[in-house]
Design an enzyme around this catalytic site. Structure first.
Site, PDB file in Angstrom:
ATOM      1  N   ASN A  64      80.694  12.162  42.252  1.00  0.00           N
ATOM      2  CA  ASN A  64      81.695  11.727  43.235  1.00  0.00           C
ATOM      3  C   ASN A  64      83.096  11.913  42.632  1.00  0.00           C
ATOM      4  O   ASN A  64      83.473  11.201  41.705  1.00  0.00           O
ATOM      5  CB  ASN A  64      81.432  10.250  43.566  1.00  0.00           C
ATOM      6  N   LYS A  91      85.401   8.767  42.440  1.00  0.00           N
ATOM      7  CA  LYS A  91      85.064   7.826  41.368  1.00  0.00           C
ATOM      8  C   LYS A  91      85.517   8.368  40.015  1.00  0.00           C
ATOM      9  O   LYS A  91      86.070   7.642  39.189  1.00  0.00           O
ATOM     10  CB  LYS A  91      83.545   7.619  41.313  1.00  0.00           C
ATOM     11  N   ASP A 142      76.124   1.609  39.458  1.00  0.00           N
ATOM     12  CA  ASP A 142      75.410   1.368  40.702  1.00  0.00           C
ATOM     13  C   ASP A 142      76.116   0.224  41.405  1.00  0.00           C
ATOM     14  O   ASP A 142      76.458  -0.779  40.778  1.00  0.00           O
ATOM     15  CB  ASP A 142      73.940   1.033  40.457  1.00  0.00           C
ATOM     16  N   GLY A 186      82.408   4.537  52.499  1.00  0.00           N
ATOM     17  CA  GLY A 186      81.387   3.497  52.644  1.00  0.00           C
ATOM     18  C   GLY A 186      81.811   2.388  53.602  1.00  0.00           C
ATOM     19  O   GLY A 186      82.268   2.634  54.721  1.00  0.00           O
ATOM     20  N   ARG A 222      84.509  -2.029  41.121  1.00  0.00           N
ATOM     21  CA  ARG A 222      84.332  -0.932  40.177  1.00  0.00           C
ATOM     22  C   ARG A 222      85.423  -0.934  39.115  1.00  0.00           C
ATOM     23  O   ARG A 222      85.171  -0.683  37.936  1.00  0.00           O
ATOM     24  CB  ARG A 222      84.298   0.414  40.933  1.00  0.00           C
TER      25      ARG A 222
HETATM   26  P1  IMP Z   1      77.039   3.944  44.606  1.00  0.00           P
HETATM   27  O1  IMP Z   1      75.640   3.709  44.178  1.00  0.00           O
HETATM   28  O2  IMP Z   1      78.030   3.306  43.703  1.00  0.00           O
HETATM   29  O3  IMP Z   1      77.348   5.372  44.874  1.00  0.00           O
HETATM   30  O4  IMP Z   1      77.277   3.198  45.989  1.00  0.00           O
HETATM   31  C1  IMP Z   1      76.250   2.805  46.847  1.00  0.00           C
HETATM   32  C2  IMP Z   1      76.796   2.548  48.218  1.00  0.00           C
HETATM   33  O5  IMP Z   1      77.421   1.274  48.247  1.00  0.00           O
HETATM   34  C3  IMP Z   1      77.833   3.534  48.709  1.00  0.00           C
HETATM   35  O6  IMP Z   1      77.232   4.659  49.285  1.00  0.00           O
HETATM   36  C4  IMP Z   1      78.587   2.709  49.716  1.00  0.00           C
HETATM   37  O7  IMP Z   1      77.890   2.681  50.936  1.00  0.00           O
HETATM   38  C5  IMP Z   1      78.548   1.317  49.093  1.00  0.00           C
HETATM   39  N1  IMP Z   1      79.741   1.095  48.250  1.00  0.00           N
HETATM   40  C6  IMP Z   1      79.789   0.961  46.910  1.00  0.00           C
HETATM   41  N2  IMP Z   1      81.055   0.776  46.494  1.00  0.00           N
HETATM   42  C7  IMP Z   1      81.807   0.805  47.606  1.00  0.00           C
HETATM   43  C8  IMP Z   1      83.207   0.704  47.817  1.00  0.00           C
HETATM   44  O8  IMP Z   1      84.030   0.558  46.908  1.00  0.00           O
HETATM   45  N3  IMP Z   1      83.599   0.794  49.098  1.00  0.00           N
HETATM   46  C9  IMP Z   1      82.758   0.978  50.139  1.00  0.00           C
HETATM   47  N4  IMP Z   1      81.454   1.094  49.994  1.00  0.00           N
HETATM   48  C10 IMP Z   1      80.977   1.007  48.731  1.00  0.00           C
END
Ligand code: IMP
Length: 210
Positions: free
Chosen positions: A9, A12, A70, A168, A196
């Site tokens: 990503n 990120k 995660d 998200g 994060r």
């Molecule tokens: P990942 O595993 O960190 O890529 O995130 C998992 C999922 O959680 C993402 O696809 C989003 O749907 C949601 N998510 C995680 N962090 C955020 C954020 O900062 N904003 C919005 N959605 C988030």
């Protein structure tokens, strides 16, 4: 010190790299990430899945310090859904005994948000709309977890999306301190207050111990 991020990503990665500049740590994308078979993220916790990713990707990059994150959204009134299923919430065929409504359409983010709103609307009007974003990080070398960190941020789920930035669940997540959703704040500002950002700054501090 160089840390390698196990993420494809670009948003990120830019945030991680920007934060690390302040403490003379370099963050780079893990070379060849796309060619490494993605591990199955079948843990029931965010930390478990971060550990799985960090361990697996570091094994594929001998000697390098590799970190993985995660993250997701937890809504206490929905028994902490979407939780570890945040990324594919609307695609899960059966959720707690009920199928996602056929009316969901659009991108995965849009469908996830629509399903979240539907689930919220099915609650009594007095139900809390409190929610939190959670992020867990793991740093590993050669398959061994060396450091872990976590961060969270509390907010509320709106009745309709607001804002065009972010990704998200950002448009539904109101950060009360600013009275804006995460989709209404610039990336740098979100990074300062986000789950994060908190988790990564904590990991960077711990890196001094390595
Ligand atoms: P990942 O595993 O960190 O890529 O995130 C998992 C999922 O959680 C993402 O696809 C989003 O749907 C949601 N998510 C995680 N962090 C955020 C954020 O900062 N904003 C919005 N959605 C988030």
């Amino acid at each position: 010190m160089t840390l390698y991020a196990a993420t494809s990503n670009p948003g990120k990665l830019a945030e991680f790299a920007g934060a690390a500049q302040t403490c003379a740590i370099t963050v780079l994308a893990l070379p060849g990430l796309d060619a490494i078979p993605a591990p199955v993220e079948d843990a029931t916790t965010f930390q478990g899945n971060a550990d799985i990713k960090a361990a697996a990707y570091s094994l594929a990059a001998p000697g390098l310090l590799v970190f993985a994150d995660d993250s997701g959204l937890e809504v206490p009134a929905l028994d902490n859904q979407p939780g570890v299923h945040s990324a594919r919430y609307a695609d899960r065929p059966v959720l707690e005994g009920s199928s996602p409504p056929a009316s969901l359409s659009g991108s995965l983010d849009q469908r996830n948000n629509a399903l979240l709103l539907q689930r919220m609307e099915s609650l009594p009007p007095s139900a809390s709309r409190a929610a939190r974003f959670v992020c867990h990080l793991a740093l590993a070398r050669d398959g061994e977890i060396l450091l872990r960190s976590q961060g969270s941020v509390e907010g509320e789920i709106l009745h309709a999306p607001r804002g065009a930035a972010g990704f998200g669940y950002d448009p539904l997540f109101l950060f009360p301190g600013l009275n804006r959703t995460f989709a209404e704040v610039p990336r740098e500002e979100k990074w300062r207050i986000s789950h994060r950002g908190i988790a990564f700054r904590n990991l960077l501090q711990q890196c001094r111990l390595l």
